[in-house]
Design a protein around this motif. Structure first.
Motif, PDB file in Angstrom:
ATOM      1  N   ALA A 188      77.905  14.251  15.526  1.00  0.00           N
ATOM      2  CA  ALA A 188      78.011  14.058  14.076  1.00  0.00           C
ATOM      3  C   ALA A 188      77.294  15.150  13.310  1.00  0.00           C
ATOM      4  N   MET A 189      76.211  15.694  13.870  1.00  0.00           N
ATOM      5  CA  MET A 189      75.442  16.726  13.172  1.00  0.00           C
ATOM      6  C   MET A 189      76.218  18.022  13.014  1.00  0.00           C
ATOM      7  N   ASN A 190      77.330  18.153  13.691  1.00  0.00           N
ATOM      8  CA  ASN A 190      78.149  19.363  13.603  1.00  0.00           C
ATOM      9  C   ASN A 190      79.227  19.268  12.527  1.00  0.00           C
ATOM     10  N   HIS A 191      79.248  18.167  11.763  1.00  0.00           N
ATOM     11  CA  HIS A 191      80.293  17.950  10.765  1.00  0.00           C
ATOM     12  C   HIS A 191      79.657  17.632   9.411  1.00  0.00           C
ATOM     13  N   THR A 192      80.228  18.160   8.334  1.00  0.00           N
ATOM     14  CA  THR A 192      79.651  17.951   7.001  1.00  0.00           C
ATOM     15  C   THR A 192      79.684  16.488   6.583  1.00  0.00           C
ATOM     16  N   ASP A 193      80.591  15.697   7.162  1.00  0.00           N
ATOM     17  CA  ASP A 193      80.649  14.262   6.855  1.00  0.00           C
ATOM     18  C   ASP A 193      80.070  13.425   7.981  1.00  0.00           C
ATOM     19  N   GLY A 194      79.248  14.045   8.816  1.00  0.00           N
ATOM     20  CA  GLY A 194      78.784  13.370  10.029  1.00  0.00           C
ATOM     21  C   GLY A 194      77.757  12.282   9.809  1.00  0.00           C
ATOM     22  N   LEU A 195      76.877  12.468   8.824  1.00  0.00           N
ATOM     23  CA  LEU A 195      75.751  11.552   8.648  1.00  0.00           C
ATOM     24  C   LEU A 195      75.632  11.112   7.196  1.00  0.00           C
ATOM     25  N   ALA A 196      75.064   9.942   6.999  1.00  0.00           N
ATOM     26  CA  ALA A 196      74.630   9.484   5.680  1.00  0.00           C
ATOM     27  C   ALA A 196      73.222   8.917   5.857  1.00  0.00           C
ATOM     28  N   VAL A 197      72.320   9.314   4.986  1.00  0.00           N
ATOM     29  CA  VAL A 197      70.940   8.824   5.048  1.00  0.00           C
ATOM     30  C   VAL A 197      70.639   8.073   3.756  1.00  0.00           C
ATOM     31  N   LEU A 198      70.215   6.828   3.905  1.00  0.00           N
ATOM     32  CA  LEU A 198      69.810   6.009   2.769  1.00  0.00           C
ATOM     33  C   LEU A 198      68.301   6.156   2.610  1.00  0.00           C
ATOM     34  N   ALA A 199      67.854   6.545   1.431  1.00  0.00           N
ATOM     35  CA  ALA A 199      66.432   6.795   1.184  1.00  0.00           C
ATOM     36  C   ALA A 199      65.866   5.765   0.224  1.00  0.00           C
ATOM     37  N   PHE A 200      64.697   5.210   0.597  1.00  0.00           N
ATOM     38  CA  PHE A 200      64.011   4.205  -0.211  1.00  0.00           C
ATOM     39  C   PHE A 200      62.551   4.628  -0.347  1.00  0.00           C
ATOM     40  N   PHE A 201      61.913   4.222  -1.450  1.00  0.00           N
ATOM     41  CA  PHE A 201      60.574   4.691  -1.754  1.00  0.00           C
ATOM     42  C   PHE A 201      59.578   3.533  -1.831  1.00  0.00           C
ATOM     43  N   PHE A 202      58.309   3.860  -1.557  1.00  0.00           N
ATOM     44  CA  PHE A 202      57.216   2.887  -1.624  1.00  0.00           C
ATOM     45  C   PHE A 202      56.067   3.481  -2.427  1.00  0.00           C
ATOM     46  N   ASP A 203      55.436   2.653  -3.248  1.00  0.00           N
ATOM     47  CA  ASP A 203      54.232   3.015  -3.974  1.00  0.00           C
ATOM     48  C   ASP A 203      53.130   2.010  -3.650  1.00  0.00           C
ATOM     49  N   VAL A 204      51.889   2.480  -3.603  1.00  0.00           N
ATOM     50  CA  VAL A 204      50.769   1.606  -3.265  1.00  0.00           C
ATOM     51  C   VAL A 204      50.539   0.583  -4.369  1.00  0.00           C
ATOM     52  N   ARG A 205      50.439  -0.668  -3.967  1.00  0.00           N
ATOM     53  CA  ARG A 205      50.138  -1.774  -4.867  1.00  0.00           C
ATOM     54  C   ARG A 205      49.069  -2.647  -4.211  1.00  0.00           C
ATOM     55  N   GLU A 206      48.538  -3.591  -4.970  1.00  0.00           N
ATOM     56  CA  GLU A 206      47.517  -4.480  -4.406  1.00  0.00           C
ATOM     57  C   GLU A 206      48.108  -5.412  -3.356  1.00  0.00           C
ATOM     58  N   ARG A 207      49.323  -5.891  -3.608  1.00  0.00           N
ATOM     59  CA  ARG A 207      49.908  -6.865  -2.683  1.00  0.00           C
ATOM     60  C   ARG A 207      50.585  -6.170  -1.507  1.00  0.00           C
ATOM     61  N   GLU A 208      50.621  -6.879  -0.386  1.00  0.00           N
ATOM     62  CA  GLU A 208      51.282  -6.371   0.808  1.00  0.00           C
ATOM     63  C   GLU A 208      52.795  -6.469   0.673  1.00  0.00           C
TER      64      GLU A 208
END
Length: 297
Positions: free
Chosen positions: A151-171
């Motif tokens: 898949a890494m050899n093709h422009t449509d080979g992969l999709a990556v979903l990115a999510f973010f985290f910020d430090v907060r008091e609660r777990e």
């Protein structure tokens, strides 16, 4: 040769130590990534800086996530590969995504994280000049390619979903199963079979309607320009205690921190932000732009 660590057996998990393909994240060492692959100086590299004011709003279909509410099948392997912690099931095809601007269905390959030495950095992408404490990637492979390497050899080979985290008091309760067993993989190259279960959906924010998307690359060597990035900008909480567990992992003889790639040039690429069709007064215009064959150019 595999080395079974006795402590892990007492804790009910098997930990294995492997040699790993190693690279580092300092500025000078990132510049040497071209020694691994010349793709690392390509024109469609990631990560990038994104501004909501300059992203193009388009009526993009929703991203459909299938199997995300099901428990990830065991064995679930947690690995310290020297540049991140990766979570991967021993079984393939248990979850997939389609929709958005993806061409076909994409099967989930694994999950990994990026984090910083301090709370004001760690994410790879920067949204509206904010660099978050952590960034999580769910890597998916176009199902028409049987293996990740292919898949890494093709422009449509992969999709990556990115999510973010910020430090907060609660777990973050969803991260507990991961953080709890991270002590088993502190040395670089170690791998543990997780004893706890979890779902991909539990790791996601409650609202995934809004996202940015653009063409890019892997953010580690070989930097293959095979990735459709889908980024969900609203950060989730992570407690200081939890992110500290990530910072206790080792890369060779050092702590594993600041494992994010430096920002890359956007060049002539377009960054799109999803707007549901009903948000447009003229939905036809939005959908005609989406269907344009030159959409990604």
């Amino acid at each position: 040769m595999k080395i079974i660590i006795g402590l892990a057996l007492l804790l009910g998990a098997v930990v294995t130590v492997y040699a790993s393909h190693h690279f580092r994240y300092s500025k000078g060492e990132q510049e040497s990534w071209t020694n691994f692959s010349t793709s690392c100086i390509g024109q469609h590299q990631s990560p990038i800086r994104i501004y909501s004011s300059s992203a193009l709003p388009v009526a993009i279909p929703a991203l459909e996530m299938v199997g995300f509410h099901n428990l990830i099948p065991h064995p679930i392997w947690m690995t310290n590969n020297g540049h991140s912690v990766e979570i991967k099931s021993g079984k393939k095809g248990y979850a997939k995504v389609f929709g958005a601007l993806l061409k076909g269905e994409y099967e989930v390959e694994g999950v990994h994280f990026h984090w910083g030495k301090s709370n004001d950095r760690g994410s790879e992408h920067v949204i509206n000049d904010i660099r978050f404490t952590m960034e999580m990637h769910i890597v998916t492979r176009n199902s028409q390619y049987s293996e990740l390497k292919e898949a890494m050899n093709h422009t449509d080979g992969l999709a990556v979903l990115a999510f973010f985290f910020d430090v907060r008091e609660r777990e973050n309760h969803a991260l507990r199963p991961i953080v709890r067993e991270m002590r088993l993989i502190r040395p670089e190259g170690s791998r543990a079979a997780m004893s706890h279960s979890l779902t991909l959906a539990s790791l996601l924010p409650p609202d995934t309607d809004l996202f940015y998307t653009y063409r890019g690359s892997l953010t580690t060597p070989p930097c293959s320009e095979a990735v459709t990035w889908i980024l969900f900008p609203d950060p989730m909480p992570v407690s200081y205690h939890q992110v500290q567990r990530f910072r206790e992992l080792r890369s060779e003889d050092e702590v594993l921190v600041d494992n994010y790639r430096h920002l890359q040039s956007i060049g002539r690429r377009k960054i799109f932000v999803r707007r549901a069709p009903q948000e447009f007064e003229d939905g036809i215009e939005g959908m005609s732009y989406y269907s344009n064959p030159e959409f990604w150019e």
